[in-house]
Write a protein that holds these residues in place. Structure first.
Motif, mmCIF file in Angstrom:
data_model
loop_
_atom_site.group_PDB
_atom_site.id
_atom_site.type_symbol
_atom_site.label_atom_id
_atom_site.label_comp_id
_atom_site.label_asym_id
_atom_site.label_seq_id
_atom_site.Cartn_x
_atom_site.Cartn_y
_atom_site.Cartn_z
ATOM 1 N N ALA A 518 0.841 -1.202 0.000
ATOM 2 C CA ALA A 518 0.000 0.000 0.000
ATOM 3 C C ALA A 518 0.876 1.253 0.000
ATOM 4 C CB ALA A 518 -0.928 -0.014 1.213
ATOM 5 N N LYS A 520 3.964 1.376 -0.966
ATOM 6 C CA LYS A 520 4.799 1.421 -2.170
ATOM 7 C C LYS A 520 4.031 2.046 -3.341
ATOM 8 C CE LYS A 520 6.294 -2.615 -3.785
ATOM 9 N NZ LYS A 520 7.117 -3.803 -3.875
ATOM 10 N N ASP A 544 -6.006 1.509 0.194
ATOM 11 C CA ASP A 544 -5.157 2.669 -0.096
ATOM 12 C C ASP A 544 -5.803 3.537 -1.160
ATOM 13 O OD1 ASP A 544 -4.350 1.843 -2.801
ATOM 14 O OD2 ASP A 544 -3.199 0.257 -1.799
ATOM 15 N N GLY A 548 -3.935 1.696 -7.933
ATOM 16 C CA GLY A 548 -5.014 0.773 -8.304
ATOM 17 C C GLY A 548 -4.510 -0.315 -9.250
ATOM 18 N N ILE A 549 -5.388 -1.291 -9.487
ATOM 19 C CA ILE A 549 -4.994 -2.465 -10.303
ATOM 20 C C ILE A 549 -6.094 -2.710 -11.333
ATOM 21 C CG2 ILE A 549 -4.490 -4.958 -10.215
ATOM 22 C CD1 ILE A 549 -3.927 -4.383 -7.134
ATOM 23 N N ILE A 557 -2.073 -11.167 -9.712
ATOM 24 C CA ILE A 557 -1.080 -10.605 -8.787
ATOM 25 C C ILE A 557 -0.772 -11.550 -7.620
ATOM 26 C CG2 ILE A 557 -1.429 -8.154 -9.309
ATOM 27 C CD1 ILE A 557 -3.331 -8.055 -6.908
ATOM 28 N N TYR A 562 4.584 -12.771 -10.071
ATOM 29 C CA TYR A 562 3.834 -11.889 -10.967
ATOM 30 C C TYR A 562 3.908 -10.439 -10.515
ATOM 31 C CZ TYR A 562 0.389 -10.203 -14.226
ATOM 32 O OH TYR A 562 -0.218 -9.507 -15.238
ATOM 33 N N GLN A 563 4.287 -9.610 -11.446
ATOM 34 C CA GLN A 563 4.231 -8.166 -11.218
ATOM 35 C C GLN A 563 3.498 -7.595 -12.408
ATOM 36 O OE1 GLN A 563 8.584 -7.596 -10.763
ATOM 37 N NE2 GLN A 563 8.002 -6.530 -8.891
ATOM 38 N N VAL A 564 2.596 -6.671 -12.136
ATOM 39 C CA VAL A 564 1.831 -6.109 -13.247
ATOM 40 C C VAL A 564 2.824 -5.487 -14.231
ATOM 41 C CG1 VAL A 564 0.126 -4.366 -13.882
ATOM 42 C CG2 VAL A 564 -0.155 -5.734 -11.792
ATOM 43 N N THR A 569 4.168 0.746 -12.724
ATOM 44 C CA THR A 569 4.435 -0.096 -11.551
ATOM 45 C C THR A 569 5.812 -0.738 -11.618
ATOM 46 O OG1 THR A 569 3.206 -1.847 -12.616
ATOM 47 C CG2 THR A 569 2.053 -0.662 -10.899
ATOM 48 N N GLY A 574 10.630 -4.672 -6.031
ATOM 49 C CA GLY A 574 9.780 -5.801 -5.624
ATOM 50 C C GLY A 574 10.163 -7.066 -6.375
ATOM 51 N N THR A 575 9.732 -8.183 -5.799
ATOM 52 C CA THR A 575 10.087 -9.474 -6.402
ATOM 53 C C THR A 575 8.862 -10.207 -6.958
ATOM 54 O OG1 THR A 575 9.794 -10.461 -4.241
ATOM 55 C CG2 THR A 575 12.042 -9.878 -4.884
ATOM 56 N N GLY A 576 7.676 -9.700 -6.647
ATOM 57 C CA GLY A 576 6.470 -10.411 -7.088
ATOM 58 C C GLY A 576 6.156 -11.598 -6.204
ATOM 59 N N LEU A 577 6.717 -11.606 -4.984
ATOM 60 C CA LEU A 577 6.479 -12.756 -4.088
ATOM 61 C C LEU A 577 5.562 -12.419 -2.918
ATOM 62 C CD1 LEU A 577 10.061 -14.319 -3.859
ATOM 63 C CD2 LEU A 577 8.124 -15.110 -5.200
ATOM 64 N N GLY A 578 5.483 -11.119 -2.571
ATOM 65 C CA GLY A 578 4.773 -10.703 -1.349
ATOM 66 C C GLY A 578 3.350 -11.223 -1.293
ATOM 67 N N SER A 603 -6.935 0.733 -4.013
ATOM 68 C CA SER A 603 -7.221 -0.706 -3.891
ATOM 69 C C SER A 603 -7.538 -1.043 -2.444
ATOM 70 C CB SER A 603 -5.994 -1.530 -4.273
ATOM 71 O OG SER A 603 -5.379 -1.023 -5.411
HETATM 72 P P1 ADP Z 1 5.996 -6.944 -5.374
HETATM 73 O O1 ADP Z 1 7.206 -7.368 -4.625
HETATM 74 O O2 ADP Z 1 6.214 -6.700 -6.813
HETATM 75 O O3 ADP Z 1 5.240 -5.881 -4.687
HETATM 76 P P2 ADP Z 1 3.659 -8.475 -4.732
HETATM 77 O O4 ADP Z 1 3.336 -9.899 -4.893
HETATM 78 O O5 ADP Z 1 3.534 -7.916 -3.366
HETATM 79 O O6 ADP Z 1 5.064 -8.253 -5.346
HETATM 80 O O7 ADP Z 1 2.693 -7.686 -5.680
HETATM 81 C C1 ADP Z 1 2.518 -8.063 -7.006
HETATM 82 C C2 ADP Z 1 2.082 -6.923 -7.874
HETATM 83 O O8 ADP Z 1 0.765 -6.520 -7.497
HETATM 84 C C3 ADP Z 1 2.899 -5.669 -7.676
HETATM 85 O O9 ADP Z 1 4.083 -5.701 -8.468
HETATM 86 C C4 ADP Z 1 1.933 -4.623 -8.135
HETATM 87 O O10 ADP Z 1 1.931 -4.509 -9.537
HETATM 88 C C5 ADP Z 1 0.583 -5.143 -7.688
HETATM 89 N N1 ADP Z 1 0.144 -4.554 -6.374
HETATM 90 C C6 ADP Z 1 0.249 -5.123 -5.147
HETATM 91 N N2 ADP Z 1 -0.293 -4.336 -4.191
HETATM 92 C C7 ADP Z 1 -0.721 -3.237 -4.816
HETATM 93 C C8 ADP Z 1 -1.370 -2.048 -4.386
HETATM 94 N N3 ADP Z 1 -1.684 -1.828 -3.100
HETATM 95 N N4 ADP Z 1 -1.688 -1.101 -5.323
HETATM 96 C C9 ADP Z 1 -1.389 -1.304 -6.615
HETATM 97 N N5 ADP Z 1 -0.778 -2.408 -7.103
HETATM 98 C C10 ADP Z 1 -0.453 -3.362 -6.199
#
Ligand code: ADP
Length: 750
Positions: A518, A520, A544, A548-549, A557, A562-564, A569, A574-578, A603
């Protein structure tokens, strides 16, 4: 008197002359030179000469040339014996021949020698006899060469009287042998009552055809015949004429037919497909067992569209017009029939009971189709994963290099001689921040690999939710101030009611990950987080007012790596793992995670947990919720097996103030010795790579004696997880770890 005698003689002569002239036999008188001196009418008629032509003719001209040679001998015999009788061939005037039976006598008339021959044309009689002979021969030939066996049995004795060649061949007897046998001799015992019954029936005048009768050969082997028998009378005697047809070949053919029928029938019964036959008008003529079970026998005669599709009229896609043609085969899929299942139908034209028809073989392919679709999805997913992994590897190297750069660069700057203390402090701060960032990336990777190896343990802690929310608010306050974004927390229950049972570490990590994201992806506005009760669930949220997504990415996601793929973005670290970790943890804790979002507006991430209230609310000491300030209520003794001094010192430092007595062993052997000697040790922290005896071996030896003491393996290689557990370790902590992780891992196992 003389006149009377003369008259009498004249009368007799006239009478004899009449007899001679009109006699039915051929009479020829020859002189001693065999010249004809007189002939009667029958002779003229038989030879076709006039009397003028015949008188004076040599007798030899009337005989066949073969006989002529014998005339002198015959004459000699005649002169000696006086009479001779023979059958000879005579020649007519026209050269044709006839058979004649002749008697020749030597006579004397007025002292002169004459020969009188009386002949009879026996051509007709000979012809009759010949015809009889021929007829008999014909009958014999037919009788003997008949393809069926023929036996004639006498009525009373039931003895055989006549047998043809064929029956002799069939039974292996000679004709004489058969004629010494009785009806009962050629049938096996068990057939005799039936044979006898048939015999009697036929003798009552009924013709009978007895089928499939066993019959015995001379060598006692048995075969089967059909017997067509009828009574006949012959020279006043009654007989039974039996015609025997060997049906061995027919029986074999029938047996073969039966076998092939049984074979086809069992195929039809066991084949795991439906089979039906419909005629040109769509009427169902045949259903195999599979379809019979489904539709019942009454389905025969219905229209196929009523049966399979529940239609009143012929279906628009009906294949009948094509399928009825012999040689035409077609395969097609039929959807939505029989409870929405999918069928693959093979059809081909055929002739059924003399009519043009269509054979359909129906296979339920619903499951196969589903599997195919799943396989395609899995393939697409695997390809996508592969693509994401590559993207991840590219990204991760960038993510790791960035903080590493800062660490390496600022560490070397620290060596500069003339930097003031505040600059030095700022270098140290940067190094610490970069190290923290690097550690968090590595931690994420470790968590993901634990999740994938399925070895994540869930603990059940008593959690004071409101304290946890408060603590997280405090933790994120500096970030909120730095980014000038207000952070609002919203507890959904009173402090007293907000005590639940769940895994504290994982819950903190889920909310922290969501809050990190949020912050980030938000640049202005506010971030809210908290929870509320929803029936038997607790629903947490983090909302937040950020980027947005797009809706199409709402699910993706949560996929690992996966990263958008959006130029905006992608500018973020980021690693796309969170979110993948969040989803896995939420599901392990029994909940679900989702997101609602409007691009450009913000979002909200929601996740649920089962609402399990803790029984002992008061016991929760708020102070114990402070992760970094955790203190064991009772003193704990921990043996740290670690060969490297700096590592041991760090652990000792992390445990200081947590009410823990720390002991050290510098290798596996020492660890075993100390552990087994001191039963007051609460836990062993076991480094895996050690000299003399490694951690695996040491754990194994300890486990031989002590099955219960918690042994936590420290390893820098997450791949070793399975080996560590197999060797008897209770848990694992992956290097590098921080104080907080160490304390919580220890707490989980003590
Ligand atoms: P990352 O380490 O890239 O943040 P995440 O798995 O946490 O990996 O998130 C994956 C993707 O989801 C992010 O790269 C981003 O594109 C999208 N995303 C996650 N949380 C948000 C958010 N609060 N607002 C907008 N996009 C988000």
């Amino acid at each position: 008197m003389k006149l009377k005698n003369i008259l009498k003689r004249k009368l007799l002569e006239g009478h004899y002359e009449q007899l001679f002239k009109y006699a039915n036999d051929i009479i020829i008188i020859q002189d001693s030179d065999l010249k004809i001196v007189d002939v009667n009418n029958r002779a003229l008629e038989a030879y076709g000469y006039t009397s003028k032509e015949m008188l004076g003719m040599d007798i030899s001209l009337l005989l066949a040339p073969s006989i002529r040679e014998q005339i002198p001998e015959l004459k000699k015999y005649l002169d000696e014996v006086g009479t001779v009788f023979f059958v000879t061939t005579r020649i007519r005037k026209d050269g044709s021949e006839f058979q004649s039976e002749v008697s020749v006598r030597k006579i004397e008339i007025a002292g002169k020698k004459y020969y009188q021959s009386i002949g009879r044309d026996i051509t007709k009689r000979e012809e009759g006899a010949k015809a009889l002979r021929e007829a008999e021969l014909k009958f014999r030939t037919i009788f003997d060469n008949a393809t069926d066996g023929i036996l004639l049995a006498q009525e009373g004795s039931r003895n055989f009287f006549l047998a043809n060649k064929r029956i002799c061949e069939m039974l292996g007897y000679t004709q004489e042998e058969i004629c010494n046998l009785n009806v009962n001799d050629i049938h096996p015992k068990e057939a005799l009552p039936y044979v006898s019954e048939q015999f009697d029936k036929q003798l009552r005048g009924e013709t009978s055809i007895a089928l499939d009768i066993p019959i015995q050969r001379k060598d006692r082997t048995t075969f089967y015949v059909d017997i067509n028998s009828s009574p006949i009378s012959f020279e006043g005697e009654k007989y039974l004429l039996g015609i025997f047809r060997d049906i061995t070949e027919r029986k074999k053919a029938e047996e073969k037919l039966r076998e092939s029928y049984t074979f086809s029938d069992s195929i039809l019964k066991t084949i795991p497909f439906g089979m039906d036959i419909v005629d040109e008008s769509g009427t169902v003529l045949f259903l195999n067992d599979n379809l019979n079970r489904l539709f019942g026998k009454e389905a025969i005669g219905k229209k196929c569209w009523e049966l399979f599709r529940d239609n009143k009229t012929q279906c628009s896609d009906c294949p009948l017009s094509r399928g009825i043609n012999i040689g035409e085969t077609e395969v097609y899929e039929s959807h939505g029939v029989l409870g929405n299942r999918i069928f693959e139908i093979h059809h081909s034209g055929m002739i059924y009971e003399g009519k043009k028809a269509m054979l359909e073989i129906i296979q339920d392919i619903t499951d196969r189709k589903k599997d195919e679709e799943e396989l395609l999805l899995a393939k697409a997913k695997a390809e996508e994963n592969d693509r994401l992994k590559t993207a991840f590897l590219n990204n991760i190297s960038h993510e790791i290099r960035t903080p590493m750069n800062a660490i390496v660069g600022f560490c070397s700057l620290l060596n500069e001689p003339d930097i003031d203390s505040s600059t030095r402090q700022s270098y140290i701060d940067t190094i610490i921040n970069s190290s923290d960032h690097l550690l968090s990336i590595i931690t994420d990777i470790i968590h993901i690999s634990n999740i994938e190896a399925n070895i994540v343990k869930i603990s059940r802690d008593e959690i004071h939710l409101n304290s946890l929310i408060k603590s997280l608010s405090e933790q994120f306050l500096p970030l909120s101030n730095e980014k000038n974004i207000s952070l609002i927390s919203k507890p959904g229950l009173s402090d007293m009611d907000s005590v639940i049972n769940s895994d504290r570490t994982k819950l903190i990590q889920i909310i922290s990950n969501l809050l990190n994201n949020a912050f980030k992806f938000t640049h202005k506005g506010q971030i809210k987080f908290g929870y509320k009760v929803k029936g038997k669930l607790l629903e947490f949220f983090v909302s937040d007012t950020g980027l947005g997504i797009l809706e199409e990415n709402n699910q993706k996601i949560f996929d690992r790596f996966y990263q958008v793929e959006d130029p905006v973005t992608q500018l973020y670290e980021g690693t796309g793992l969170g979110l993948t970790i969040c989803k896995a943890y939420v599901e392990l804790l029994g909940g679900e995670i989702r997101v609602t979002s409007t691009p450009g507006v913000g979002s909200t991430f929601y996740f649920t947990l089962p609402f399990e209230k803790s029984a002992d609310k008061v016991k929760i000491a708020l102070s114990s919720m402070k992760q970094t300030g955790f203190i064991f209520p009772e003193k704990k003794k921990i043996l740290v097996a670690e060969d490297i001094d700096s590592n041991f010192k760090l652990i000792e430092y992390f445990l200081s103030g947590a009410n823990v007595d720390v002991m050290r062993a510098s290798n596996g052997k020492e660890a075993v010795k100390k552990c087994l000697a001191d039963h007051t040790i609460d836990m062993v922290l076991m480094d895996i790579k050690m000299p003399i005896m490694d951690g695996y071996e040491a754990t194994k030896v300890i486990r031989e004696t002590d099955k219960n003491i918690p042994i936590i393996a420290e390893t820098a290689y997450p791949d070793n997880v399975i080996k560590v557990i197999d060797n008897g370790c209770s848990g694992i902590i992956t290097k590098p770890f921080n104080k907080e992780e160490l304390l919580y891992t220890i707490k989980e196992f003590i």
